[in-house]
Enzyme design. Structure first.
Site, mmCIF file in Angstrom:
data_model
loop_
_atom_site.group_PDB
_atom_site.id
_atom_site.type_symbol
_atom_site.label_atom_id
_atom_site.label_comp_id
_atom_site.label_asym_id
_atom_site.label_seq_id
_atom_site.Cartn_x
_atom_site.Cartn_y
_atom_site.Cartn_z
ATOM 1 C CB SER A 48 -0.938 0.010 1.209
ATOM 2 O OG SER A 48 -1.863 -1.045 1.142
ATOM 3 N N GLY A 244 -4.393 -1.807 -0.849
ATOM 4 C CA GLY A 244 -3.532 -1.541 -1.993
ATOM 5 C C GLY A 244 -3.176 -0.069 -2.082
ATOM 6 N N GLY A 246 -2.219 3.842 -3.976
ATOM 7 C CA GLY A 246 -2.660 4.795 -4.986
ATOM 8 C C GLY A 246 -4.085 5.287 -4.835
ATOM 9 C CB CYS A 272 -7.383 -0.631 3.167
ATOM 10 S SG CYS A 272 -6.416 0.902 3.208
ATOM 11 C CD GLN A 276 -9.647 3.890 -0.016
ATOM 12 O OE1 GLN A 276 -9.045 3.874 -1.095
ATOM 13 N NE2 GLN A 276 -9.018 4.143 1.122
ATOM 14 C CG ASN A 314 -0.977 2.557 4.746
ATOM 15 O OD1 ASN A 314 -0.750 3.732 4.491
ATOM 16 N ND2 ASN A 314 -0.459 1.567 4.054
ATOM 17 C CE1 TYR A 317 -6.690 9.889 -3.269
ATOM 18 C CE2 TYR A 317 -5.215 8.169 -2.488
ATOM 19 C CZ TYR A 317 -5.449 9.273 -3.282
ATOM 20 O OH TYR A 317 -4.454 9.767 -4.081
ATOM 21 C CG HIS A 355 -4.773 -2.278 7.417
ATOM 22 N ND1 HIS A 355 -4.463 -3.104 6.356
ATOM 23 C CD2 HIS A 355 -4.842 -1.024 6.915
ATOM 24 C CE1 HIS A 355 -4.345 -2.377 5.259
ATOM 25 N NE2 HIS A 355 -4.575 -1.110 5.571
ATOM 26 C CD GLU A 357 -4.118 -6.220 7.934
ATOM 27 O OE1 GLU A 357 -3.324 -5.343 7.565
ATOM 28 O OE2 GLU A 357 -5.341 -6.019 8.003
#
Length: 376
Positions: A48, A244, A246, A272, A276, A314, A317, A355, A357
């Site tokens: 990410s 992931g 970007g 994450c 989105q 993390n 957006y 997250h 995990e």
């Protein structure tokens, strides 16, 4: 260890000199800060962070060294890391190599002897900036010209760089500290899922396996028609959308395929970036936060039971509040009141922004993986 100078230029005109301890050369990326107190290897190997320089607010970095088992992916996709003070001699029985050796092995830059407090406050006040770091070029004007010619992070489809090129099975469970290895024989419940790799972390796959799921990892350019056919045949019981790097708005093909899955009512859990993309596929575009959320100490309120969970974050957006027209908010970030979890109306789909995990921690949200298994 003799540290060479490195020169840094940011798009807001800031020009700095520091010391280099990793890959030597020139790299560009977006600068963000991370407030985690531990887990620097997991952070750097998290896909990410592709295309980003990570400023660590923890001042002493390198203390525990690095080892193969703590990798979240097969390499480092981050452009580099910026730290206040580098510890070159690790003190940890699990360490196989030093942090400088680790960064050089995976061609990522390491920058130290720099005022990380100043950089963090700058990002906090004015948002993340594109930057260039170089051990070869010291001239401000040249660095500025190089940065201006480089693509911005929102213009690059990093998913194509980090996703697996072909499908594979993942079988390991979570880390077993007594055996000093990952659990190779987690329980099985007879339910199989597809995990779409948008830059997936290894510990996400471990947690999915640990709750008993059979996990097949598939590339980002998966076919929704194939997934739907397999689901209707009973070959799979659901789908997971990963984290992931970007800007999610770039991923138009992925969003279009997810829209088909939504219409077919395939059970979906997402974390994450996947969270989105579900919003975008439902017709609610994401927006960029002022400076993002990156760290391992972010309080999130579970709206179902009013319990506050400390989470790892993390993301730059976020999904818009208007998503409430089609989903119920299940989790809220207590730092900025942004949406952290959703359950979609009349649909077997739910997602979280944080997250669960988290490795090396915290682990207060791990129950979400069991919740996914229970729903299938």
């Amino acid at each position: 260890m003799m540290l060479k100078p490195v020169w840094i230029y940011l798009e807001n005109g800031v020009f700095l000199e520091a010391k280099s301890f990793g890959f030597e050369g020139s790299k560009t990326g977006e600068i963000v800060f991370n407030t985690s107190m531990s887990g620097y290897q997991e952070i750097m190997s998290d896909p990410s962070y592709a295309g980003q320089f990570v400023v660590f607010t923890m001042p002493e970095i390198g203390i525990v060294g690095c080892n193969e088992n703590d990798m979240e992916s097969s390499t480092i996709y981050a452009s580099g890391m910026l730290v206040r003070s580098l510890n070159e001699t690790p003190s940890n029985f699990r360490s196989h190599e030093t942090l400088p050796e680790f960064l050089k092995e995976y061609k990522s830059m390491g920058i130290c002897d720099i005022d990380t407090r100043y950089l963090t406050k700058m990002i906090r006040d004015s948002g993340p900036k594109m930057m260039i770091a170089s051990t070869e070029v010291s001239d401000l004007a040249t660095l500025k010209a190089m940065l201006e010619k480089s693509p911005r992070i929102e213009d690059v489809n990093y998913i194509e760089k980090v996703s697996t090129p072909k499908s594979y099975l993942h079988v390991n469970g979570v880390w077993n500290p007594e055996a000093q290895t990952y659990n190779a024989t987690p329980k099985r419940i007879g339910k199989k899922i597809l995990a779409v790799d948008l830059g997936i972390k290894r510990n996400i796959l471990n947690e999915l396996c640990e709750v008993g799921l059979d996990v097949e990892v598939v590339p980002h350019d998966f076919s929704a028609d194939d997934v739907i056919a397999r689901y209707k045949k009973g070959d799979i019981h659901g789908l997971f959308l990963s984290n992931g790097p970007g800007d999610p708005l770039i991923l138009k093909n992925e969003a279009a395929e997810i829209s088909k899955l939504i219409e077919a009512k395939v059970p979906i859990f997402a974390i994450c970036l996947g969270h989105q993309l579900l919003s975008i596929a439902h017709g609610y575009p994401t927006y960029k936060l002022k400076f993002g959320q990156h760290g391992g100490n972010h309080p999130v309120k579970n709206m179902k039971n009013n319990v506050v969970e400390i989470t790892t974050q993390n993301h730059n957006y976020n999904v818009p509040d208007t998503i409430c027209k089609v989903a119920r908010i299940t989790h809220v970030n207590l730092f900025d009141n942004t949406i952290e979890g959703l359950e979609y109306h009349d649909s077997p789909i739910f997602s979280v922004q944080h997250h669960p995990e988290a490795s090396s921690g915290p682990h207060e949200s791990k129950y979400i993986f069991q919740e996914f298994a229970n729903r299938l």
